[in-house]
Design an enzyme around this catalytic site. Structure first.
Site, short mmCIF file in Angstrom:
data_model
loop_
_atom_site.label_atom_id
_atom_site.label_comp_id
_atom_site.label_asym_id
_atom_site.label_seq_id
_atom_site.Cartn_x
_atom_site.Cartn_y
_atom_site.Cartn_z
N ASP A 1 -9.87 3.73 -3.48
CA ASP A 1 -10.59 2.53 -3.02
C ASP A 1 -11.99 2.41 -3.58
O ASP A 1 -12.74 3.38 -3.66
CB ASP A 1 -10.71 2.54 -1.48
CG ASP A 1 -9.36 2.29 -0.83
OD1 ASP A 1 -8.34 2.22 -1.54
OD2 ASP A 1 -9.34 2.16 0.41
N ASP B 1 0.83 -1.21 0.00
CA ASP B 1 0.00 0.00 0.00
C ASP B 1 0.87 1.26 0.00
O ASP B 1 2.10 1.19 0.01
CB ASP B 1 -0.94 -0.06 1.22
CG ASP B 1 -2.29 0.58 0.95
OD1 ASP B 1 -2.38 1.44 0.06
OD2 ASP B 1 -3.26 0.22 1.64
C1 GLA Z 1 -5.91 1.43 1.54
C2 GLA Z 1 -6.04 0.46 0.37
C3 GLA Z 1 -7.21 -0.47 0.64
C4 GLA Z 1 -6.99 -1.23 1.95
C5 GLA Z 1 -6.76 -0.24 3.09
C6 GLA Z 1 -6.29 -0.92 4.36
O1 GLA Z 1 -7.02 2.28 1.61
O2 GLA Z 1 -6.20 1.14 -0.82
O3 GLA Z 1 -7.39 -1.39 -0.42
O4 GLA Z 1 -5.89 -2.07 1.81
O5 GLA Z 1 -5.77 0.73 2.76
O6 GLA Z 1 -6.08 -0.01 5.41
#
Ligand code: GLA
Length: 662
Positions: free
Chosen positions: A222, A166
């Site tokens: 996301d 990430d």
């Molecule tokens: C980010 C990523 C998500 C998830 C969250 C976890 O937002 O883009 O897909 O993995 O972190 O905290």
């Protein structure tokens, strides 16, 4: 990440034979891949990840039970392999002596190695997560920035097969440098670990993800289980199709198929689109308890065959007519996969042609396999279907349709999409014969919706419908005191071909609405036609808040409190019926103070499908007043668009006032 595996090499070599000429421009042309480095993720990875449903509420039992469910549900047999743990699996502190990650004492007491062994014993693979920063996004555990080699080796020692890496808390270190460091570290371990770059598309990872060792890279922020979110992510894939190929996949984020915020139709569209995009299919629902329809969508063999067939390019948008779109992917056997997408809330008939799909002329027509209903009629060249609102039809079209029954499409079209109060309406039912031979004895039927009377205004039987022609019948519809809201229509037809009777149905919809009263009204005091929102429901006279209904605060933009208005979250759209009786619309748009100075949103006002005006607002900026003429507009639509990811986009329509005449 590329690694040495002779079986994968054989597969890649076999695949080069089928790559069409159009693939020559792809930056990931497999013929250019060095022979010594075959490809780990030669097809898009298939698996499951904990985040979309469970967020931080995870533990080793959930992971083990999910691995069990992967097998018992048939997902493993369908090709799903990876069981991926997302954020929150480790203790906040590293081991003081070794500096290594410590699996969370309460949630993962047996450790990750034991979990990997369990998952491997099922014939599956284990994935894990961390961030290219000092902490992960949920800030519950350390990130790997500056610890890449130690952490990669720890993952390899545990038997991890997949790493999602990430982008949070990255301390401003350039992305390419951070992702290269982990790519190198993974490579150094010598273990084949799929490297999933989760950089949200911030620095165009499709341009460098492959070179830093990535097998896939997120292209956007996301996803959430809402239709506007799925559509907004889809829009951000346009133009990325050139940057995808074996071991180098664009990742439009994990699946929301089967999650509560999507209907079955919305899930079907999501799955169909992700299949043609060659997206990694990482299920994000609770597969231990999913309903049969979600399991069927996730495991549909025809869908997975499209997703796993690498024909040289991921699919792309072929045609965009506003609410209806055609997405296609050329398949290595010469057929074309087609997704007919309807983004509107009302059913629509849409399509394309074999010529537009690039298929060669075919004397016997084209076999059109409906991948969701498993029927295969023949078309002379017109490819169309009736698609419900927020849904998609997925087809696979191949030249040659000898002996197949004609493709006949039933359509139900209301004369007016909106009627004012007790106004009457008409509905025309059409039967299109897109096949190569005539059908006979067609009978058309419209079932009157509850509370309505339907009277046929002419014959409802058609003796013969030749290829390329349409049979029609029309009904007039009346109701004494109809309820406001959508009126759903069901039409059906039967016809005969070679002494056998065939049938089809179609859905249609119109809406009973009332125009606003004479004078000025706040939109939050009126009933909307539809409201789609990126995060929870649209709130009246309060800010969006979180996902629960009614959880917002007083609408506040840059310190000014507005008693009336709509608290929304981008992306979204809200429609109101004006019935061509209103003249002026005024509103102040801005980001609600509940998110501080964060968020950036494009606000647009549309009238009958045409953009009338727009403005951009940021969390740091003031409200933007809009004042526009809306004379003659039947339906006004307030749209919001996420300009740089959806986070914090709490978009307020403050004091939205419409002025109308009697
Ligand atoms: C980010 C990523 C998500 C998830 C969250 C976890 O937002 O883009 O897909 O993995 O972190 O905290």
């Amino acid at each position: 990440m590329r690694t040495v595996a002779t079986t994968a090499l054989a597969l890649v070599l076999a695949m080069t034979v089928t790559v069409p000429a159009s693939a020559a421009t792809s930056v990931h042309d497999v013929t250019a891949a060095p022979a010594a480095e075959p490809i780990l993720a030669a097809t898009p990875p298939l698996g499951w990840n904990s985040w979309n449903t469970f967020a931080c509420d995870i533990n080793e039992k959930l992971i083990r039970d999910t691995a069990d469910a992967m097998v018992s549900s048939g997902m493993a047999a369908a090709g799903y392999q990876y069981v991926n743990i997302d954020d929150c699996w480790a203790e906040q502190e590293r081991d003081p002596a070794s500096g290594k990650y410590v699996p969370h004492h309460e949630r993962f007491p047996s450790g990750i190695k034991a979990l990997a062994d369990y998952v491997h014993a099922k014939g599956l693979k284990l994935g894990i997560y961390t961030s290219a920063g000092t902490e992960t996004c949920a800030r519950t555990m350390p990130g790997s920035l500056g610890h890449e080699e130690l952490d990669a080796q720890t993952f390899a020692d545990w038997g991890v097969d997949y790493l999602k890496y990430d982008n949070c808390n990255n301390q401003g270190v350039p992305a390419q440098q951070r992702y290269q460091a982990m790519g190198d570290a993974l490579k150094k371990t010598g273990r084949p670990i799929v490297y999933s770059i989760c950089e949200w598309g911030a620095n165009q990872p499709w341009l460098w993800g492959d070179s830093v060792g990535g097998d896939l890279w997120r292209t956007t922020g996301d996803i959430t289980d809402s239709w506007p979110s799925v559509m907004s992510i889809l829009d951000q894939q346009v133009g990325l199709e050139a940057y995808s190929g074996p071991g180098a996949w664009n990742d439009p984020d994990m699946l929301e198929v089967g999650n509560p915020g999507l209907t079955q139709g919305e899930s079907r569209a999501h799955m169909s689109l992700w299949a043609v995009l060659n997206a990694p299919l990482i299920a994000g629902n609770d597969i231990r308890s999913m309903p049969a329809w979600a399991r069927n969508q996730l495991t549909d063999p025809d869908l997975l065959a499209v997703n796993q067939d690498w024909s040289g390019r991921q699919g792309a948008k072929l045609r965009d007519s506003g609410d209806t779109e055609v997405w296609t992917k050329k398949m290595s056997d010469g057929s074309v996969a087609v997704v007919l997408l309807n983004r509107a809330s009302t059913p629509a008939v849409l399509g394309t042609t074999a010529a537009e799909l690039g298929l060669p002329p075919a004397d016997t027509g084209y076999a059109v396999r409906n991948l969701w209903t498993n029927t295969t009629p023949v078309s002379a060249g017109t490819i169309r279907a009736q698609v419900p609102g927020h849904d998609a039809v997925m087809l696979r079209v191949s030249p040659g349709g000898k002996g197949l029954p004609p493709m006949v499409v039933v359509e139900a079209t209301p004369g007016k999409p909106y009627v004012d109060g007790a106004e009457a309406n008409t509905v025309t039912v059409k039967v299109h014969n897109d096949g190569t031979t005539a059908v006979t004895r067609a009978r058309l039927l419209l079932t009157a919706p509850e509370g309505w009377a339907a009277t046929a205004t002419g014959p409802t039987q058609v003796g013969s419908i030749g290829p390329g022609t349409t049979g029609t019948a029309t009904w007039s519809l009346t109701a004494d005191r109809p309820d406001l809201g959508p009126v759903d229509l069901t039409a059906s037809a039967s016809w005969t071909w070679r002494n056998q009777v065939y049938g089809g149905t179609a859905a249609g919809r119109f809406t009973v609405a009332t125009a606003p009263p004479a004078g000025s009204s706040q939109l939050s005091d009126l009933t909307w036609l539809y409201a789609e929102n990126g995060w929870g429901p649209v709130e009246k006279d309060r800010s969006n808040g979180e996902t629960a209904p009614g959880d917002g605060k007083p609408l506040t933009i840059a310190g000014t409190v507005y008693p009336k208005g709509l608290g929304t979250h981008a992306p979204g759209r809200i429609g109101y019926f004006l019935g061509a009786r209103c003249s002026r619309f005024t509103v102040t748009v801005g980001i609600d103070d509940e998110v501080g100075d964060r968020g950036r949103v494009g606000f647009e006002v549309w009238g009958d499908g045409v953009k009338l005006t727009g403005a951009e607002a940021t969390g740091a900026g003031a409200g933007v007043p809009l004042d526009l003429a809306v004379s003659g507009v039947d339906v006004i639509e307030l749209r919001t668009d996420t300009l740089d990811g959806a986070n914090y986009d709490h978009a307020d329509w403050a004091a939205p006032m419409i002025t109308c005449t009697p």
